[in-house]
Write a protein that holds these residues in place. Structure first.
Motif, PDB file in Angstrom:
ATOM      1  N   GLY A  55       1.270 -17.541 -28.787  1.00  0.00           N
ATOM      2  CA  GLY A  55       1.390 -18.581 -27.725  1.00  0.00           C
ATOM      3  C   GLY A  55       1.123 -17.818 -26.743  1.00  0.00           C
ATOM      4  O   GLY A  55       0.985 -16.541 -26.733  1.00  0.00           O
ATOM      5  N   LEU A  56       0.927 -18.911 -25.676  1.00  0.00           N
ATOM      6  CA  LEU A  56      -0.127 -18.236 -24.446  1.00  0.00           C
ATOM      7  C   LEU A  56       1.282 -18.695 -23.428  1.00  0.00           C
ATOM      8  O   LEU A  56       1.560 -20.024 -23.077  1.00  0.00           O
ATOM      9  CB  LEU A  56      -1.263 -18.759 -23.955  1.00  0.00           C
ATOM     10  CG  LEU A  56      -1.998 -18.265 -24.763  1.00  0.00           C
ATOM     11  CD1 LEU A  56      -3.383 -17.994 -24.774  1.00  0.00           C
ATOM     12  CD2 LEU A  56      -1.891 -16.461 -25.230  1.00  0.00           C
ATOM     13  N   LEU A  57       1.207 -18.066 -22.569  1.00  0.00           N
ATOM     14  CA  LEU A  57       1.969 -18.506 -21.018  1.00  0.00           C
ATOM     15  C   LEU A  57       1.626 -18.402 -19.764  1.00  0.00           C
ATOM     16  O   LEU A  57       0.811 -17.638 -19.779  1.00  0.00           O
ATOM     17  CB  LEU A  57       3.737 -17.206 -20.649  1.00  0.00           C
ATOM     18  CG  LEU A  57       4.381 -17.742 -19.525  1.00  0.00           C
ATOM     19  CD1 LEU A  57       4.794 -18.199 -18.673  1.00  0.00           C
ATOM     20  CD2 LEU A  57       5.077 -16.505 -19.022  1.00  0.00           C
ATOM     21  N   PHE A  58       1.014 -19.829 -19.678  1.00  0.00           N
ATOM     22  CA  PHE A  58       0.368 -19.790 -18.605  1.00  0.00           C
ATOM     23  C   PHE A  58       0.588 -19.669 -17.081  1.00  0.00           C
ATOM     24  O   PHE A  58       1.785 -20.611 -16.825  1.00  0.00           O
ATOM     25  CB  PHE A  58      -0.478 -21.094 -18.398  1.00  0.00           C
ATOM     26  CG  PHE A  58      -1.467 -21.203 -18.758  1.00  0.00           C
ATOM     27  CD1 PHE A  58      -3.069 -20.771 -19.049  1.00  0.00           C
ATOM     28  CD2 PHE A  58      -1.104 -21.397 -20.723  1.00  0.00           C
ATOM     29  CE1 PHE A  58      -4.074 -20.462 -20.511  1.00  0.00           C
ATOM     30  CE2 PHE A  58      -2.210 -22.045 -22.584  1.00  0.00           C
ATOM     31  CZ  PHE A  58      -3.171 -21.319 -21.385  1.00  0.00           C
ATOM     32  N   ALA A  59       0.616 -18.510 -16.221  1.00  0.00           N
ATOM     33  CA  ALA A  59       1.072 -18.564 -14.191  1.00  0.00           C
ATOM     34  C   ALA A  59       0.252 -18.961 -13.870  1.00  0.00           C
ATOM     35  O   ALA A  59      -1.205 -19.059 -14.075  1.00  0.00           O
ATOM     36  CB  ALA A  59       1.641 -17.223 -14.595  1.00  0.00           C
ATOM     37  N   GLY A  60       0.679 -18.947 -12.390  1.00  0.00           N
ATOM     38  CA  GLY A  60      -0.126 -19.524 -10.847  1.00  0.00           C
ATOM     39  C   GLY A  60      -0.487 -18.016 -10.526  1.00  0.00           C
ATOM     40  O   GLY A  60      -0.058 -17.005 -10.988  1.00  0.00           O
ATOM     41  N   HIS A  61      -1.740 -18.479  -9.762  1.00  0.00           N
ATOM     42  CA  HIS A  61      -2.322 -16.972  -9.406  1.00  0.00           C
ATOM     43  C   HIS A  61      -2.119 -16.106  -8.619  1.00  0.00           C
ATOM     44  O   HIS A  61      -2.553 -15.058  -8.984  1.00  0.00           O
ATOM     45  CB  HIS A  61      -3.586 -17.705  -8.514  1.00  0.00           C
ATOM     46  CG  HIS A  61      -5.106 -18.418  -9.468  1.00  0.00           C
ATOM     47  ND1 HIS A  61      -5.766 -17.820  -9.910  1.00  0.00           N
ATOM     48  CD2 HIS A  61      -5.210 -19.409  -9.751  1.00  0.00           C
ATOM     49  CE1 HIS A  61      -6.709 -18.224 -10.981  1.00  0.00           C
ATOM     50  NE2 HIS A  61      -6.396 -18.910 -10.471  1.00  0.00           N
ATOM     51  N   SER A  62      -1.085 -16.916  -7.888  1.00  0.00           N
ATOM     52  CA  SER A  62      -0.129 -15.574  -6.767  1.00  0.00           C
ATOM     53  C   SER A  62       1.107 -15.006  -7.611  1.00  0.00           C
ATOM     54  O   SER A  62       2.616 -14.305  -7.023  1.00  0.00           O
ATOM     55  CB  SER A  62       0.078 -16.608  -5.698  1.00  0.00           C
ATOM     56  OG  SER A  62       0.879 -17.253  -6.158  1.00  0.00           O
ATOM     57  N   GLU A  63       0.697 -14.966  -9.114  1.00  0.00           N
ATOM     58  CA  GLU A  63       2.646 -14.477  -9.669  1.00  0.00           C
ATOM     59  C   GLU A  63       2.125 -13.546 -10.999  1.00  0.00           C
ATOM     60  O   GLU A  63       0.936 -13.819 -11.222  1.00  0.00           O
ATOM     61  CB  GLU A  63       3.110 -16.253 -10.762  1.00  0.00           C
ATOM     62  CG  GLU A  63       3.510 -16.784  -9.474  1.00  0.00           C
ATOM     63  CD  GLU A  63       3.511 -18.464 -11.025  1.00  0.00           C
ATOM     64  OE1 GLU A  63       5.132 -19.105 -10.195  1.00  0.00           O
ATOM     65  OE2 GLU A  63       3.018 -18.665 -11.671  1.00  0.00           O
ATOM     66  N   SER A  64       2.819 -12.593 -11.079  1.00  0.00           N
ATOM     67  CA  SER A  64       2.508 -11.400 -10.931  1.00  0.00           C
ATOM     68  C   SER A  64       3.453 -11.183 -12.232  1.00  0.00           C
ATOM     69  O   SER A  64       5.055 -11.267 -11.345  1.00  0.00           O
ATOM     70  CB  SER A  64       1.918 -10.446 -10.434  1.00  0.00           C
ATOM     71  OG  SER A  64       1.829  -8.798 -11.223  1.00  0.00           O
ATOM     72  N   PHE A  65       3.931 -10.479 -13.907  1.00  0.00           N
ATOM     73  CA  PHE A  65       5.197 -10.429 -14.047  1.00  0.00           C
ATOM     74  C   PHE A  65       5.302  -9.154 -14.609  1.00  0.00           C
ATOM     75  O   PHE A  65       5.562  -8.901 -15.939  1.00  0.00           O
ATOM     76  CB  PHE A  65       5.189 -11.445 -15.595  1.00  0.00           C
ATOM     77  CG  PHE A  65       5.577 -12.803 -14.971  1.00  0.00           C
ATOM     78  CD1 PHE A  65       5.964 -13.277 -13.919  1.00  0.00           C
ATOM     79  CD2 PHE A  65       4.105 -14.097 -15.983  1.00  0.00           C
ATOM     80  CE1 PHE A  65       6.258 -14.559 -13.089  1.00  0.00           C
ATOM     81  CE2 PHE A  65       4.457 -15.025 -15.308  1.00  0.00           C
ATOM     82  CZ  PHE A  65       5.220 -15.651 -14.210  1.00  0.00           C
ATOM     83  N   GLN A  66       4.827  -8.068 -14.052  1.00  0.00           N
ATOM     84  CA  GLN A  66       4.297  -6.445 -13.893  1.00  0.00           C
ATOM     85  C   GLN A  66       6.161  -6.025 -14.124  1.00  0.00           C
ATOM     86  O   GLN A  66       5.907  -5.124 -14.946  1.00  0.00           O
ATOM     87  CB  GLN A  66       3.676  -5.715 -12.669  1.00  0.00           C
ATOM     88  CG  GLN A  66       2.854  -6.256 -12.160  1.00  0.00           C
ATOM     89  CD  GLN A  66       1.456  -5.710 -13.768  1.00  0.00           C
ATOM     90  OE1 GLN A  66       1.464  -4.671 -14.968  1.00  0.00           O
ATOM     91  NE2 GLN A  66       0.569  -7.082 -14.567  1.00  0.00           N
ATOM     92  N   HIS A  67       6.548  -6.899 -13.312  1.00  0.00           N
ATOM     93  CA  HIS A  67       8.469  -6.345 -13.863  1.00  0.00           C
ATOM     94  C   HIS A  67       9.109  -6.338 -15.435  1.00  0.00           C
ATOM     95  O   HIS A  67      10.020  -6.049 -15.880  1.00  0.00           O
ATOM     96  CB  HIS A  67       9.405  -7.244 -13.185  1.00  0.00           C
ATOM     97  CG  HIS A  67       9.337  -8.270 -12.687  1.00  0.00           C
ATOM     98  ND1 HIS A  67       7.839  -9.131 -12.345  1.00  0.00           N
ATOM     99  CD2 HIS A  67      10.052  -9.017 -13.195  1.00  0.00           C
ATOM    100  CE1 HIS A  67       8.338 -10.574 -11.960  1.00  0.00           C
ATOM    101  NE2 HIS A  67       9.664 -10.709 -12.619  1.00  0.00           N
ATOM    102  N   ALA A  68       8.404  -7.197 -15.535  1.00  0.00           N
ATOM    103  CA  ALA A  68       8.473  -7.415 -17.403  1.00  0.00           C
ATOM    104  C   ALA A  68       7.844  -7.509 -18.054  1.00  0.00           C
ATOM    105  O   ALA A  68       7.618  -8.293 -19.220  1.00  0.00           O
ATOM    106  CB  ALA A  68       9.337  -9.323 -17.338  1.00  0.00           C
ATOM    107  N   VAL A  69       6.918  -6.368 -18.696  1.00  0.00           N
ATOM    108  CA  VAL A  69       6.395  -5.849 -19.461  1.00  0.00           C
ATOM    109  C   VAL A  69       6.341  -5.591 -20.686  1.00  0.00           C
ATOM    110  O   VAL A  69       6.115  -5.337 -21.914  1.00  0.00           O
ATOM    111  CB  VAL A  69       5.245  -4.539 -18.800  1.00  0.00           C
ATOM    112  CG1 VAL A  69       4.126  -4.959 -17.988  1.00  0.00           C
ATOM    113  CG2 VAL A  69       6.315  -3.258 -18.754  1.00  0.00           C
TER     114      VAL A  69
END
Length: 87
Positions: A55-69
């Motif tokens: 499955g895939l998680l779709f986020a917004g352009h201004s969102e980053s999840f680098q803290h949850a790698v």
């Protein structure tokens, strides 16, 4: 297609969510930017068991999840997949 889709409201900050997966896609666009990183991480942690292995998680352009790698890895510009998904 319309009969295969269900739309429901969900409070991301609730302790428990009344939904069950697995989902092929989770769309959470332009919402996470309003939460601090620890709150984002807790929400992302709750997405993991709900998402199908491919499955895939779709986020917004201004969102980053680098803290949850450890939970999600970037697949495309705003598309994430499970970090530990089975191959």
């Amino acid at each position: 297609l319309r009969n295969m889709i269900t739309f429901r409201q969900l409070n991301l900050l609730d302790e428990s969510w009344p939904i069950r997966g697995p989902f092929d896609a989770i769309f959470c666009r332009n919402v996470m930017i309003y939460f601090d990183k620890p709150t984002q991480y807790n929400i992302l942690k709750k997405f993991v068991p709900l998402l199908a292995p491919d499955g895939l998680l779709f986020a917004g352009h201004s969102e980053s999840f680098q803290h949850a790698v450890d939970l999600f890895k970037l697949r495309e510009k705003t598309v994430y997949e499970l970090a530990n998904r089975p191959r």
